[in-house]
Motif scaffolding. Sequence first.
Motif, mmCIF file in Angstrom:
data_model
loop_
_atom_site.group_PDB
_atom_site.id
_atom_site.type_symbol
_atom_site.label_atom_id
_atom_site.label_comp_id
_atom_site.label_asym_id
_atom_site.label_seq_id
_atom_site.Cartn_x
_atom_site.Cartn_y
_atom_site.Cartn_z
ATOM 1 N N ALA A 113 -59.157 -54.570 25.347
ATOM 2 C CA ALA A 113 -60.503 -54.009 25.437
ATOM 3 C C ALA A 113 -60.918 -53.852 26.891
ATOM 4 N N ALA A 114 -60.156 -54.482 27.810
ATOM 5 C CA ALA A 114 -60.459 -54.327 29.241
ATOM 6 C C ALA A 114 -60.340 -52.867 29.660
ATOM 7 N N THR A 115 -59.611 -52.054 28.881
ATOM 8 C CA THR A 115 -59.497 -50.626 29.221
ATOM 9 C C THR A 115 -60.878 -49.957 29.203
ATOM 10 N N TYR A 116 -61.824 -50.489 28.419
ATOM 11 C CA TYR A 116 -63.171 -49.901 28.358
ATOM 12 C C TYR A 116 -64.004 -50.270 29.585
ATOM 13 N N GLY A 117 -63.725 -51.434 30.154
ATOM 14 C CA GLY A 117 -64.406 -51.875 31.365
ATOM 15 C C GLY A 117 -65.906 -51.729 31.300
ATOM 16 N N LYS A 118 -66.438 -50.812 32.115
ATOM 17 C CA LYS A 118 -67.889 -50.659 32.190
ATOM 18 C C LYS A 118 -68.449 -49.745 31.106
ATOM 19 N N GLY A 119 -67.570 -49.220 30.244
ATOM 20 C CA GLY A 119 -68.045 -48.343 29.162
ATOM 21 C C GLY A 119 -68.915 -49.126 28.182
ATOM 22 N N ALA A 120 -70.063 -48.536 27.830
ATOM 23 C CA ALA A 120 -71.034 -49.272 27.004
ATOM 24 C C ALA A 120 -70.521 -49.498 25.578
ATOM 25 N N PRO A 121 -70.697 -50.713 25.034
ATOM 26 C CA PRO A 121 -70.302 -50.981 23.648
ATOM 27 C C PRO A 121 -71.319 -50.400 22.661
ATOM 28 N N PRO A 122 -70.935 -50.197 21.381
ATOM 29 C CA PRO A 122 -69.605 -50.457 20.827
ATOM 30 C C PRO A 122 -68.588 -49.433 21.318
ATOM 31 N N ASN A 123 -67.374 -49.915 21.616
ATOM 32 C CA ASN A 123 -66.353 -49.064 22.217
ATOM 33 C C ASN A 123 -65.467 -48.416 21.173
ATOM 34 N N ARG A 124 -65.337 -47.097 21.303
ATOM 35 C CA ARG A 124 -64.469 -46.324 20.407
ATOM 36 C C ARG A 124 -63.174 -45.986 21.129
ATOM 37 N N GLU A 125 -62.097 -45.899 20.381
ATOM 38 C CA GLU A 125 -60.786 -45.655 20.977
ATOM 39 C C GLU A 125 -60.728 -44.344 21.754
ATOM 40 N N ASP A 126 -61.577 -43.361 21.361
ATOM 41 C CA ASP A 126 -61.466 -42.061 22.033
ATOM 42 C C ASP A 126 -62.388 -41.930 23.246
ATOM 43 N N GLN A 127 -63.092 -42.977 23.625
ATOM 44 C CA GLN A 127 -63.933 -42.850 24.818
ATOM 45 C C GLN A 127 -63.059 -43.005 26.069
ATOM 46 N N PRO A 128 -63.445 -42.364 27.186
ATOM 47 C CA PRO A 128 -62.585 -42.418 28.375
ATOM 48 C C PRO A 128 -62.491 -43.838 28.927
ATOM 49 N N PRO A 129 -61.297 -44.254 29.351
ATOM 50 C CA PRO A 129 -61.161 -45.598 29.915
ATOM 51 C C PRO A 129 -61.941 -45.738 31.223
ATOM 52 N N GLN A 130 -62.502 -46.923 31.439
ATOM 53 C CA GLN A 130 -63.193 -47.207 32.706
ATOM 54 C C GLN A 130 -62.761 -48.568 33.205
ATOM 55 N N PRO A 261 -72.849 -66.395 39.520
ATOM 56 C CA PRO A 261 -72.536 -66.066 40.924
ATOM 57 C C PRO A 261 -71.824 -64.726 41.103
ATOM 58 N N TYR A 262 -71.398 -64.098 40.002
ATOM 59 C CA TYR A 262 -70.585 -62.881 40.128
ATOM 60 C C TYR A 262 -71.432 -61.616 40.250
ATOM 61 N N GLY A 263 -70.995 -60.718 41.138
ATOM 62 C CA GLY A 263 -71.667 -59.429 41.307
ATOM 63 C C GLY A 263 -71.483 -58.586 40.060
ATOM 64 N N PHE A 264 -70.191 -58.450 39.624
ATOM 65 C CA PHE A 264 -69.939 -57.696 38.392
ATOM 66 C C PHE A 264 -69.568 -58.674 37.289
ATOM 67 N N TYR A 265 -70.282 -58.623 36.206
ATOM 68 C CA TYR A 265 -69.971 -59.470 35.064
ATOM 69 C C TYR A 265 -70.243 -58.654 33.815
ATOM 70 N N GLN A 266 -69.244 -58.638 32.924
ATOM 71 C CA GLN A 266 -69.411 -57.846 31.715
ATOM 72 C C GLN A 266 -70.353 -58.597 30.770
ATOM 73 N N ASP A 267 -71.507 -58.016 30.521
ATOM 74 C CA ASP A 267 -72.503 -58.714 29.697
ATOM 75 C C ASP A 267 -72.193 -58.642 28.218
ATOM 76 N N ALA A 268 -71.458 -57.592 27.823
ATOM 77 C CA ALA A 268 -71.286 -57.379 26.387
ATOM 78 C C ALA A 268 -69.962 -56.703 26.086
ATOM 79 N N THR A 269 -69.278 -57.164 25.031
ATOM 80 C CA THR A 269 -68.127 -56.428 24.507
ATOM 81 C C THR A 269 -68.283 -56.345 22.994
ATOM 82 N N CYS A 270 -67.960 -55.192 22.448
ATOM 83 C CA CYS A 270 -68.013 -55.041 20.994
ATOM 84 C C CYS A 270 -67.184 -53.818 20.591
ATOM 85 N N ALA A 271 -66.342 -54.026 19.584
ATOM 86 C CA ALA A 271 -65.450 -52.951 19.134
ATOM 87 C C ALA A 271 -66.132 -52.076 18.098
ATOM 88 N N ASP A 272 -65.818 -50.797 18.146
ATOM 89 C CA ASP A 272 -66.073 -49.937 16.993
ATOM 90 C C ASP A 272 -64.814 -50.073 16.134
#
Length: 309
Positions: A113-130, A261-272
């Motif tokens: 799911a790290a392929t989605y990176g900053k892409g907003a959830p819920p993440n679909r397989e066809d969304q562009p990787p970020q 303490p982290y500048g970038f932190y993924q707040d949310a992950t969720c699969a479609d």
Amino acid sequence: MRFLVTGAGGLIGANVALTFDSRGHDVIALDHFDVGRRENLADFRGTIHSGDIRNFHFDSLGRFDGIFHQAAITDTTVMDEKLMMSVNVDAFVRILEYADRSGCPKVVYASSAATYGKGAPPNREDQPPQPANIYAVSKVEMEKAARVFSDVHPTVKTVGLRYFNVYGPLEFHKKSAASMIYQLYRQIAAGKSPRLFKWGDQYRDFIYVKDVVEANRKAFEFPGNGVFNVGTGRGTSFNQVIAVINKVLGSTRLTDYFDNPYGFYQDATCADTERGETILGWKAGHTPEEGIIDYIGWLRSRDAAPARV
Ligand SMILES: NC(=O)c1ccc[n+]([C@@H]2O[C@H](COP(=O)([O-])OP(=O)(O)OC[C@H]3O[C@@H](n4cnc5c(N)ncnc54)[C@H](O)[C@@H]3O)[C@@H](O)[C@H]2O)c1
């Protein structure tokens, strides 16, 4: 069936190897055991090979009905791009080439799911990787390599599984990279206050490793190529995880919240999960609450048993 599992000393590889072995398949386990542990395979009855996927002589193993490729650098903080690509991408291509040479019709491989990176959830397989780090870039590159490979070599089918946040038995070796469920359980079971970044409402799509094993089985049975999410389709906040653990352990300790303490932190992950359900025919068998309760049962019995790991 005859199967090869790479990364078999690790969390997912060990669970895949042990489960398929217990179902009567002929399973060969491969790992260099620098990260994963041989002890994770204590109950395994198949053959164990110690080797590095970058130079292992795969042809010596003969033909497999399926390869479950889980080995990878899984530490997302590794910054050495050359190393990351050589282990996660180049060695994967070696395995694909070996599958083609030896007549193995199916390679199921771990994407993320790290392929989605900053892409907003819920993440679909066809969304562009970020991808947001080198590890994630390596997983995007694996998927590209698999796509190109199966176009050129149509007799080898490839299925990539984008695991979300996996937790469950046999993750001790991951230390600080073990799941939040494991970390929080350990803190609470030790009688300490669980510690979270403020205010614990960040959420993850936590997926139980037993369901991940079933996703691998379904991916093996799937006749085509593809990439599928492996998550529950539900976000569970860290506060909710603590509530479940507290309930099971009867703990009432308050959570200790501290600044992130982290500048970038993924707040949310969720699969479609639609594509996995409709095309692969796989759906998580445990809700996060059910998975956490099952896992705590395993951890408690393991803690009570004489030390093995
Ligand atoms: N656990 C998760 O939440 C999660 C999420 C997304 C993707 N994944 C992917 O799933 C796969 C399995 O992850 P895991 O959680 O079981 O991690 P893990 O670190 O427990 O297992 C990975 C295993 O690969 C082995 N390995 C690494 N480099 C190797 C090499 N060069 N040669 C041979 N063996 C090598 C390690 O020793 C380890 O046993 C990985 O590809 C990972 O990127 C995991």
